[in-house]
Design a protein around this motif. Sequence first.
Motif, PDB file in Angstrom:
ATOM      1  N   PRO A   1      -1.615 -37.840  -9.303  1.00 29.51           N
ATOM      2  CA  PRO A   1      -2.861 -38.396  -8.785  1.00 29.51           C
ATOM      3  C   PRO A   1      -4.080 -37.712  -9.405  1.00 29.51           C
ATOM      4  O   PRO A   1      -4.066 -36.518  -9.665  1.00 29.51           O
ATOM      5  CB  PRO A   1      -2.800 -38.079  -7.285  1.00 29.51           C
ATOM      6  N   TRP A   2      -5.089 -38.490  -9.640  1.00 29.87           N
ATOM      7  CA  TRP A   2      -6.368 -37.962 -10.122  1.00 29.87           C
ATOM      8  C   TRP A   2      -7.131 -37.441  -8.918  1.00 29.87           C
ATOM      9  O   TRP A   2      -7.352 -38.151  -7.956  1.00 29.87           O
ATOM     10  CB  TRP A   2      -7.149 -39.077 -10.793  1.00 29.87           C
ATOM     11  N   ARG A   3      -7.545 -36.212  -8.971  1.00 26.11           N
ATOM     12  CA  ARG A   3      -8.336 -35.665  -7.874  1.00 26.11           C
ATOM     13  C   ARG A   3      -9.669 -35.177  -8.422  1.00 26.11           C
ATOM     14  O   ARG A   3      -9.765 -34.771  -9.582  1.00 26.11           O
ATOM     15  CB  ARG A   3      -7.610 -34.505  -7.206  1.00 26.11           C
ATOM     16  N   ALA A   4     -10.662 -35.216  -7.558  1.00 26.98           N
ATOM     17  CA  ALA A   4     -12.009 -34.884  -8.024  1.00 26.98           C
ATOM     18  C   ALA A   4     -12.090 -33.438  -8.488  1.00 26.98           C
ATOM     19  O   ALA A   4     -12.742 -33.119  -9.473  1.00 26.98           O
ATOM     20  CB  ALA A   4     -13.016 -35.137  -6.909  1.00 26.98           C
ATOM     21  N   ASN A   5     -11.427 -32.559  -7.776  1.00 24.56           N
ATOM     22  CA  ASN A   5     -11.520 -31.145  -8.084  1.00 24.56           C
ATOM     23  C   ASN A   5     -10.147 -30.548  -8.297  1.00 24.56           C
ATOM     24  O   ASN A   5      -9.450 -30.257  -7.338  1.00 24.56           O
ATOM     25  CB  ASN A   5     -12.209 -30.396  -6.942  1.00 24.56           C
ATOM     26  N   GLN A   6      -9.758 -30.391  -9.519  1.00 30.57           N
ATOM     27  CA  GLN A   6      -8.477 -29.729  -9.765  1.00 30.57           C
ATOM     28  C   GLN A   6      -8.513 -29.036 -11.114  1.00 30.57           C
ATOM     29  O   GLN A   6      -9.145 -29.510 -12.059  1.00 30.57           O
ATOM     30  CB  GLN A   6      -7.319 -30.713  -9.690  1.00 30.57           C
ATOM     31  N   THR A   7      -7.833 -27.915 -11.163  1.00 32.95           N
ATOM     32  CA  THR A   7      -7.728 -27.216 -12.433  1.00 32.95           C
ATOM     33  C   THR A   7      -6.426 -27.641 -13.100  1.00 32.95           C
ATOM     34  O   THR A   7      -5.556 -28.247 -12.465  1.00 32.95           O
ATOM     35  CB  THR A   7      -7.693 -25.696 -12.230  1.00 32.95           C
ATOM     36  N   VAL A   8      -6.308 -27.313 -14.372  1.00 40.09           N
ATOM     37  CA  VAL A   8      -5.079 -27.646 -15.088  1.00 40.09           C
ATOM     38  C   VAL A   8      -3.900 -26.943 -14.415  1.00 40.09           C
ATOM     39  O   VAL A   8      -2.813 -27.515 -14.278  1.00 40.09           O
ATOM     40  CB  VAL A   8      -5.198 -27.250 -16.574  1.00 40.09           C
ATOM     41  N   LEU A   9      -4.137 -25.711 -13.952  1.00 37.78           N
ATOM     42  CA  LEU A   9      -3.050 -24.995 -13.277  1.00 37.78           C
ATOM     43  C   LEU A   9      -2.640 -25.710 -11.985  1.00 37.78           C
ATOM     44  O   LEU A   9      -1.445 -25.782 -11.663  1.00 37.78           O
ATOM     45  CB  LEU A   9      -3.480 -23.550 -12.981  1.00 37.78           C
ATOM     46  N   ASP A  10      -3.607 -26.244 -11.257  1.00 37.50           N
ATOM     47  CA  ASP A  10      -3.272 -27.022 -10.056  1.00 37.50           C
ATOM     48  C   ASP A  10      -2.332 -28.168 -10.411  1.00 37.50           C
ATOM     49  O   ASP A  10      -1.363 -28.447  -9.691  1.00 37.50           O
ATOM     50  CB  ASP A  10      -4.536 -27.622  -9.421  1.00 37.50           C
ATOM     51  N   VAL A  11      -2.637 -28.831 -11.500  1.00 41.53           N
ATOM     52  CA  VAL A  11      -1.844 -29.988 -11.912  1.00 41.53           C
ATOM     53  C   VAL A  11      -0.421 -29.559 -12.267  1.00 41.53           C
ATOM     54  O   VAL A  11       0.559 -30.197 -11.866  1.00 41.53           O
ATOM     55  CB  VAL A  11      -2.526 -30.689 -13.110  1.00 41.53           C
ATOM     56  N   VAL A  12      -0.309 -28.463 -13.003  1.00 44.23           N
ATOM     57  CA  VAL A  12       1.025 -27.978 -13.371  1.00 44.23           C
ATOM     58  C   VAL A  12       1.801 -27.624 -12.103  1.00 44.23           C
ATOM     59  O   VAL A  12       2.995 -27.951 -11.962  1.00 44.23           O
ATOM     60  CB  VAL A  12       0.926 -26.750 -14.300  1.00 44.23           C
ATOM     61  N   THR A  13       1.127 -26.977 -11.178  1.00 43.23           N
ATOM     62  CA  THR A  13       1.786 -26.599  -9.924  1.00 43.23           C
ATOM     63  C   THR A  13       2.227 -27.840  -9.148  1.00 43.23           C
ATOM     64  O   THR A  13       3.344 -27.898  -8.621  1.00 43.23           O
ATOM     65  CB  THR A  13       0.821 -25.744  -9.072  1.00 43.23           C
ATOM     66  N   GLU A  14       1.379 -28.834  -9.119  1.00 47.56           N
ATOM     67  CA  GLU A  14       1.742 -30.058  -8.401  1.00 47.56           C
ATOM     68  C   GLU A  14       2.979 -30.698  -9.022  1.00 47.56           C
ATOM     69  O   GLU A  14       3.890 -31.139  -8.318  1.00 47.56           O
ATOM     70  CB  GLU A  14       0.570 -31.044  -8.419  1.00 47.56           C
ATOM     71  N   ILE A  15       3.010 -30.725 -10.333  1.00 48.23           N
ATOM     72  CA  ILE A  15       4.175 -31.324 -11.007  1.00 48.23           C
ATOM     73  C   ILE A  15       5.435 -30.518 -10.692  1.00 48.23           C
ATOM     74  O   ILE A  15       6.489 -31.074 -10.383  1.00 48.23           O
ATOM     75  CB  ILE A  15       3.938 -31.390 -12.532  1.00 48.23           C
ATOM     76  N   GLN A  16       5.289 -29.192 -10.720  1.00 44.33           N
ATOM     77  CA  GLN A  16       6.467 -28.372 -10.449  1.00 44.33           C
ATOM     78  C   GLN A  16       6.924 -28.524  -9.006  1.00 44.33           C
ATOM     79  O   GLN A  16       8.108 -28.596  -8.726  1.00 44.33           O
ATOM     80  CB  GLN A  16       6.153 -26.906 -10.765  1.00 44.33           C
ATOM     81  N   ARG A  17       5.977 -28.613  -8.070  1.00 43.81           N
ATOM     82  CA  ARG A  17       6.353 -28.724  -6.656  1.00 43.81           C
ATOM     83  C   ARG A  17       6.885 -30.101  -6.311  1.00 43.81           C
ATOM     84  O   ARG A  17       7.766 -30.250  -5.482  1.00 43.81           O
ATOM     85  CB  ARG A  17       5.124 -28.438  -5.779  1.00 43.81           C
TER      86      ARG A  17
END
Lengths: 250, 111
Positions: free
Chosen positions: A36-52
């Motif tokens: 999902p596209w979120r207004a406020n996210q860092t690249v690390l957040d995205v990697v974490t989301e994918i891993q979780r």
Amino acid sequence: MNEVERTVPATEEGRSLTVRIWRGAQDGEFVSYAVPWRANQTVLDVVTEIQRRIEPALAYRFSCRVGVCGSCAMTVNGKPRWTCRSHVGHVHEDGVLTLEPLRNLPRIKDLVVDMSGFFDKWQQAGGRFSGTATRHDPPAAVDPYSRKRRLADAAIECINCGVCHAACDVVAWKPDYLGPAALNRAWTLVNDERHAGARDTLKRALADGGCCACHTQGGCMAHCPLGLSPTGSIAGLKRLALLEFFKGGR
Amino acid sequence: MDLRLFMLQRLTAAVLGPLVLVHLGLILHAVRGGLTAQEILARTQDNAWWMAFYGLFVVAAAVHAGIGVRNVLLEWLRLPRRLGDALGLLFGAALLVLGVRAVVAVGGAWA
Ligand code: SF4
Ligand code: SF4
Ligand code: FES
């Protein structure tokens, strides 16, 4: 390279971000994930989301999440950066993020590289501090405005993240080149009046594979997330090299 | 080794800088009033200053370029060190021979 597409269950407002991630070690492939596209996210957040949520086996490194530890560096759309301090909105290209491990270091798994060669080079460059005083001596009184201290201070904040090492073309060309981070460290020690091994550090920084191999192109300086200038530190070492050369020391 | 070559290359660069400027000026001077080989040679031959100037030029250029070529070979083509050293040296030596021949031919008292 055949790309595999893995999609995430839900997207916010229907918009999604495509994240292509290197899976594997030296040999591997890019796998695409949609999150999902979120207004406020860092690249690390995205990697974490994918891993979780999608890929529990995804390997990556992080610790502090706020730009202090230097462990989350990766190649994001071709450039080395701290993923925890990279806002997706600033670095995506048409809604796509391509993530690879840091350049110039052996890949272990997915986004994780083997940093040992990088740290070994710090030692090779004479990057270990050795004191002159014992615990019974009073603390050294270093004048913070002295020329040497100011030179050291300008370079001292490095947190060993490896971004500059990954950005440097000379490191890519010459495997024995010590690289910007190690030489930057050597420069701080050469200027540290408390360091007992300043001569040795300088000797190592000027040896083959040392500061003379730098092309002064400034890739390291352009990419250092702290805005440090290893290029400047190396130029300082080169100036000392000139003095050494004329003193006939070498 | 790297340190010495690095310094040599910087020093020869410093020497070459002004020499190149004078060289450009000399070209203008040498072609003034006639462009035939005869006319130019008449102005350059048997001229000790000319010989000394271009002698230094050739030596500096050969050293500078030899080291540069060595670096390119080692870094871009990733040749083994010894091979890069040898080819760089060969290149520098070739420049030196060609250069000295040219200096003698154009500036010497004979030819
Ligand atoms: S300035 Fe030197 S150390 Fe920095 S990226 Fe360029 S070659 Fe590498
Ligand atoms: S100089 Fe900057 S980019 Fe290089 S390791 Fe240190 S903090 Fe990271
Ligand atoms: S996680 Fe510590 S610097 Fe990014």
